[in-house]
Design a protein around this motif. Structure first.
Motif: not given
Ligand code: ADP
Length: 271
Positions: A162, A166, A191, A216, A223, A226
């Protein structure tokens, strides 16, 4: 609240009455509602790549197959979509195992520095490609810890991937670890990326919740990263939190309890 009315009659006393039972259905309904949303999300997330697959296969069938350059491009797209579906289904299986507590933790003693160095190594190609610098900072007081290495690797991989996804080219990622006074190991992944708007922060650990769905998806995200990380950390008896400033950067931190092997906690994480 749902009410159930039952008429009763006592022959001995010759009285008649009504029993009213009140059920609090809000929690039940909320659960049902979130289950419905989850199924709708899963269906949608699978339908999107399938629709793309179908249209590219149709285009190939309609003649594109005879144009080698075009055909190769279309095959590439269908392959990417198929890979994304596999990732999604794999993530769903992980979640369902974690949900049903089938995911027994297989704990082993792990050196924190070694574990974090290896995460950075796994991403070294991507990091170099995007000119993102990575720094690992480990406190002197972090001794080896018992954890399920495969599962914690999955958490670290999700969080670091992630951070890379991002963060713009030339950005910076820091992985920090230290032992807290309450005998927990804290690991932070920081980050200098796009950040998350405040209004989205509280919902970011929900399944399929994303700030920008299109972004994403384009980055290959499911999605679910996390949500999976949170379930794994919970199973270990730790906690995970996210802090972020839009356009400045994001820090995800999680804790893991330091516990000696056999000190009262089973290796499946239950006391
Ligand atoms: P994805 O597969 O969409 O990355 P995650 O569950 O890992 O799914 O993350 C959910 C959402 O949280 C992401 O779509 C993004 O919008 C946001 N996100 C997660 N980590 C970060 C990060 N390090 N910086 C910015 N946005 C993040």
């Amino acid at each position: 609240v749902r009410a159930t009315f039952t008429s009763v009659h006592s022959r001995e006393k010759g009285t008649t009455g009504t029993i009213v039972v009140l059920h609090d259905v809000t929690e039940q309904e909320e659960l049902e509602q979130s289950r419905r949303e989850f199924v709708a999300n899963v269906s949608h997330e699978l339908r999107t790549p399938l629709t793309t697959l179908k249209s590219y296969l149709e285009a190939l069938d309609d003649g594109a197959i005879d144009e080698p350059q075009l055909a190769r491009k279309f095959v590439g797209v269908t392959r990417n979509e198929a890979e994304r579906m596999i990732r999604l289904v794999t993530d769903l299986l992980h979640l369902s195992r974690l949900d049903s507590n089938q995911a027994m933790l297989k704990k082993e003693q792990v050196h924190v520095t070694e574990m974090l160095d290896e995460v950075a190594d796994r991403f070294s190609f991507q990091l170099r490609q995007r000119s993102i610098a990575i720094q690992i900072i480990i406190g002197d007081n972090t001794s080896p810890i018992w954890l399920d290495r495969d599962k914690i690797d999955q958490v670290l991989d999700n969080l670091v991937s992630n951070a890379i996804k991002y963060t713009g080219d030339g950005g910076q990622i820091r992985i920090m670890a230290e032992r807290l006074p309450n005998d927990m190991l804290e690991i932070k992944i920081q980050d200098t990326g796009i950040g998350i708007p405040k209004k989205d922060l509280s919902r970011i650990f929900e399944r399929f919740y994303r700030v920008d769905k299109a972004r994403s998806r384009n980055m290959g995200g499911t999605g679910l990263g996390l949500s999976i990380a949170r379930e794994i950390i919970k199973a270990h008896g730790g906690a995970i939190a996210i802090d972020s400033e839009f356009n400045v950067g994001t820090t995800v931190s999680f804790t893991l309890p330091y516990m000696e092997e056999g000190s009262g906690t089973n290796h499946d994480g239950k006391s």
